[in-house]
Design a protein around this motif. Structure first.
Motif, PDB file in Angstrom:
ATOM      1  N   ARG A 195      37.695  20.038  53.185  1.00 31.55           N
ATOM      2  CA  ARG A 195      37.995  19.450  54.492  1.00 31.55           C
ATOM      3  C   ARG A 195      37.876  20.480  55.608  1.00 31.55           C
ATOM      4  NH1 ARG A 195      42.193  17.023  51.452  1.00 31.55           N
ATOM      5  NH2 ARG A 195      43.706  18.533  52.258  1.00 31.55           N
ATOM      6  N   ALA A 196      38.215  21.729  55.295  1.00 30.14           N
ATOM      7  CA  ALA A 196      38.147  22.786  56.309  1.00 30.14           C
ATOM      8  C   ALA A 196      36.719  23.186  56.625  1.00 30.14           C
ATOM      9  CB  ALA A 196      38.940  24.007  55.832  1.00 30.14           C
TER      10      ALA A 196
ATOM     11  N   ARG B 284      41.327  20.765  50.099  1.00 32.32           N
ATOM     12  CA  ARG B 284      41.643  21.297  51.434  1.00 32.32           C
ATOM     13  C   ARG B 284      40.513  22.193  51.933  1.00 32.32           C
ATOM     14  NH1 ARG B 284      46.426  25.606  52.808  1.00 32.32           N
ATOM     15  NH2 ARG B 284      45.861  25.926  54.992  1.00 32.32           N
TER      16      ARG B 284
ATOM     17  N   GLU C 262      39.919  28.619  57.701  1.00 32.24           N
ATOM     18  CA  GLU C 262      40.022  27.550  58.699  1.00 32.24           C
ATOM     19  C   GLU C 262      39.875  28.099  60.113  1.00 32.24           C
ATOM     20  OE1 GLU C 262      42.988  24.497  56.241  1.00 32.24           O
ATOM     21  OE2 GLU C 262      43.827  26.100  57.469  1.00 32.24           O
TER      22      GLU C 262
ATOM     23  N   GLU D 233      43.893  20.529  44.531  1.00 31.95           N
ATOM     24  CA  GLU D 233      44.391  20.315  45.886  1.00 31.95           C
ATOM     25  C   GLU D 233      43.795  21.346  46.848  1.00 31.95           C
ATOM     26  OE1 GLU D 233      48.620  20.315  48.362  1.00 31.95           O
ATOM     27  OE2 GLU D 233      48.636  20.208  46.167  1.00 31.95           O
TER      28      GLU D 233
END
Length: 242
Positions: free
Chosen positions: A95-96, A92, A67, A88
């Protein structure tokens, strides 16, 4: 074209195997690291085409490092390498902006195509981000131009259309973008506002008339060897006004 890559894993043997595998596939390993902190610092130094990150590492885990790298545009793309898959985590990572996901043990036959796909995905993400940032910049510049146009219109008692034409003319004469003229107009207005506010502050604090307040401000500017506007700004800062 040979891609540059940084390999980060806290297991030296795994790092060695990955580096040898990558070199045999015509990737250029420019650096190695053992944790997320190394990953971020090495990417800042090398700006590689891609970085291959383990997930579970000390200090910074792979996803946190990813990130940071993606937010800072420190690498062309980021690929996570891990021994387990978790829905999960995958969500994530997506999305990063992580471009690829490899599950250990990694087979040489799938490594190169996986990295090439990740590179292509990373380039698309970078392009999308650049376009979004450019759109935000243009929107912000348009707001500033509108503000400057309104201030110039009010100051000169002319229509906003005429004010905009004046800004265009000035930009052409000085061979600069119109946003440069708009910023100059707004900065001038800010400085003028500071002088007015400083006079009002002196009038209230010292019970002076407006001419007396301006004279005191001018004297203070001369004493400090700065402009009246700068003296006004400093005075307001000292008074906790700005």
């Amino acid at each position: 074209m040979q891609r540059t890559i940084i390999v980060v894993d806290d297991e030296p043997i795994i790092r060695l195997d990955l580096c040898q595998m990558l070199e045999s596939l015509d990737f250029h390993v420019v650096a190695e690291g053992e944790d997320g902190f190394d990953a971020v610092e090495l990417c800042r130094q090398k700006h590689p085409d891609m970085v291959l990150l383990d997930l579970e590492m000390p200090l910074f885990d792979g996803l946190t490092a990813a990130e940071t790298i993606i937010d800072g545009n420190l690498a062309g793309c980021v690929v996570i390498c891990t021994a387990f898959a978790d829905e999960e985590f995958i969500a994530r990572a997506g999305r990063a902006g992580v471009s690829g996901y490899l599950v250990k043990p990694i087979e040489p036959r799938i490594l190169k195509p996986a990295l090439e796909v990740a590179w292509a995905q990373g380039q698309r993400l970078l392009k999308t981000r650049a376009e979004a940032e450019d759109a935000c910049r243009r929107l912000e510049e348009n707001k500033m131009i509108e503000q400057a146009k309104g201030k110039l219109s009010k100051e000169k008692k002319i229509s906003e259309s005429d004010a905009y034409r004046e800004m265009q003319k000035a930009a052409m004469q000085k061979r600069v973008p119109i946003i440069t003229i708009a910023k100059a107009v707004l900065e001038r207005e800010t400085r003028r506002d500071a002088a007015v506010r400083a006079k009002e502050y002196l009038m209230k604090q010292k019970r002076l008339t407006e001419p007396e307040a301006y004279r005191l401000l001018s004297q203070e500017a001369a004493r400090r060897k700065v402009s009246v506007n700068e003296a006004a700004r400093q005075l307001l800062e000292q008074g906790g006004i700005i």
